[in-house]
Design a protein around this motif. Structure first.
Motif, mmCIF file in Angstrom:
data_model
loop_
_atom_site.group_PDB
_atom_site.id
_atom_site.type_symbol
_atom_site.label_atom_id
_atom_site.label_comp_id
_atom_site.label_asym_id
_atom_site.label_seq_id
_atom_site.Cartn_x
_atom_site.Cartn_y
_atom_site.Cartn_z
ATOM 1 N N GLU A 18 27.108 -8.045 48.790
ATOM 2 C CA GLU A 18 27.704 -8.482 47.528
ATOM 3 C C GLU A 18 26.932 -9.656 46.937
ATOM 4 O OE1 GLU A 18 32.268 -8.400 45.942
ATOM 5 O OE2 GLU A 18 31.910 -8.988 48.015
ATOM 6 N N PHE A 19 26.553 -10.584 47.801
ATOM 7 C CA PHE A 19 25.757 -11.733 47.366
ATOM 8 C C PHE A 19 24.441 -11.273 46.725
ATOM 9 C CE2 PHE A 19 22.115 -14.417 48.371
ATOM 10 C CZ PHE A 19 22.465 -15.602 47.769
ATOM 11 N N LEU A 20 23.743 -10.376 47.385
ATOM 12 C CA LEU A 20 22.448 -9.902 46.873
ATOM 13 C C LEU A 20 22.610 -9.271 45.489
ATOM 14 C CD1 LEU A 20 21.043 -8.426 50.194
ATOM 15 C CD2 LEU A 20 19.913 -10.201 48.824
ATOM 16 N N MET A 21 23.642 -8.457 45.317
ATOM 17 C CA MET A 21 23.859 -7.823 44.012
ATOM 18 C C MET A 21 24.224 -8.860 42.952
ATOM 19 S SD MET A 21 23.115 -4.751 43.615
ATOM 20 C CE MET A 21 23.749 -4.740 41.927
ATOM 21 N N ASP A 22 25.142 -9.764 43.295
ATOM 22 C CA ASP A 22 25.588 -10.769 42.317
ATOM 23 C C ASP A 22 24.427 -11.642 41.859
ATOM 24 O OD1 ASP A 22 28.159 -9.845 42.406
ATOM 25 O OD2 ASP A 22 28.913 -11.413 43.734
ATOM 26 N N TRP A 23 23.599 -12.041 42.792
ATOM 27 C CA TRP A 23 22.503 -12.941 42.409
ATOM 28 C C TRP A 23 21.363 -12.199 41.724
ATOM 29 C CZ3 TRP A 23 21.020 -18.063 45.179
ATOM 30 C CH2 TRP A 23 22.101 -18.954 45.051
ATOM 31 N N LEU A 24 21.065 -10.991 42.156
ATOM 32 C CA LEU A 24 19.948 -10.294 41.485
ATOM 33 C C LEU A 24 20.315 -9.943 40.040
ATOM 34 C CD1 LEU A 24 19.766 -6.941 40.986
ATOM 35 C CD2 LEU A 24 19.739 -6.914 43.460
ATOM 36 N N LYS A 25 21.610 -9.715 39.786
ATOM 37 C CA LYS A 25 22.017 -9.365 38.420
ATOM 38 C C LYS A 25 21.800 -10.508 37.437
ATOM 39 C CE LYS A 25 25.347 -6.533 37.149
ATOM 40 N NZ LYS A 25 24.930 -5.133 36.965
ATOM 41 N N ASP A 61 27.922 -13.675 35.364
ATOM 42 C CA ASP A 61 27.665 -15.092 35.651
ATOM 43 C C ASP A 61 28.732 -15.636 36.586
ATOM 44 O OD1 ASP A 61 25.390 -15.254 34.080
ATOM 45 O OD2 ASP A 61 26.516 -15.774 32.277
ATOM 46 N N ASP A 62 29.996 -15.243 36.337
ATOM 47 C CA ASP A 62 31.102 -15.718 37.181
ATOM 48 C C ASP A 62 30.932 -15.212 38.609
ATOM 49 O OD1 ASP A 62 32.095 -16.889 34.926
ATOM 50 O OD2 ASP A 62 33.605 -15.339 34.542
ATOM 51 N N ALA A 63 30.523 -13.932 38.734
ATOM 52 C CA ALA A 63 30.347 -13.343 40.067
ATOM 53 C C ALA A 63 29.239 -14.072 40.829
ATOM 54 C CB ALA A 63 30.029 -11.856 39.950
#
Lengths: 84, 142
Positions: free
Chosen positions: B104-111, B133-135
């Motif tokens: 989840e972290f990887l997806m949230d930050w790469l987005k 941005d919130d995620a």
């Protein structure tokens, strides 16, 4: 000289994917750089009109409005990213 | 080690999982996330060089937060049809908690950090979402 790169609708509005420019010595920060670039052509002005929708990377790292631009080899200007 | 890759062609999620887990008997959990193109065809533009650099930085941050975790991130660019896979995140660790969290972290930050831009056929450039941005922000350290 600094390589400027433009992406997505910034590229479309400027009408070019990039250009090589010499940053004048009085242009010290990203904010000043955007003002200077906006004055280059109507396309640049249109692309950079909404500063809240503009993101800047200096040498491939995100840079805030107050970040210095002196000595940068590559500066990219683009909208907020939408990958994933 | 979390490897990252940017490519135009399709990826094979099962092959990525197999490569990560081959010869390993210490892994207890594998999480796979695949993002798909929804509803309309799109073209993904990216910033070659910075994309790899930013994906690498996000992967390094995940590796620092979840030591021992292994993973793979693959992001496509170019023309993509509805239903096609666009991004893959695989994480594998000893326990499911770290594998779920890291994926989840990887997806949230790469987005919010990887320089990709979606252009939808007929609709134009996709706008960034505040929810993304919130995620990403919930993973910021105090």
């Amino acid at each position: 000289m600094t390589e400027f790169l433009y992406f997505a609708w910034v590229r479309e509005r400027i009408g070019s994917g990039g250009e090589t420019l010499a940053i004048p010595p009085e242009v010290a920060t990203v904010a000043q750089l955007l003002d200077w670039l906006a004055a280059r052509s109507p396309g640049h002005e249109a692309a950079l009109a909404d500063r809240g929708a503009i993101r800047v990377a200096v040498d491939q790292d995100f840079a805030g409005l107050e970040a210095p631009v002196a000595g940068a080899a590559e500066i990219a200007i683009f909208p907020p990213v939408t990958g994933g | 080690m979390i490897a990252t890759r940017v490519q135009a062609g399709a990826f094979d999620a099962a092959a990525e999982v197999a490569a990560l887990t081959a010869g390993r008997s210490d892994l207890g959990a594998v999480v796979t996330f695949t993002g798909l193109v929804r509803d309309v065809a799109m073209t993904l533009e990216h910033y070659p060089g910075m994309t790899e650099r930013q994906l690498g930085a996000v992967a390094a941050e995940a590796a620092a937060r979840w030591p021992g975790l292994v993973g793979s991130v693959v992001h496509r660019f170019g023309a993509l049809a509805p239903g096609e896979a666009i991004v893959l995140v695989v994480t594998a660790g000893r326990h499911r908690g770290e594998a779920f969290a890291a994926a989840e972290f990887l997806m949230d930050w790469l987005k919010t950090r990887a320089p990709f831009w979606k252009h939808e056929a007929g609709a134009g450039w996709v706008g960034a979402k505040a929810s993304d941005d919130d995620a990403a922000a919930r993973w910021e350290r105090p």
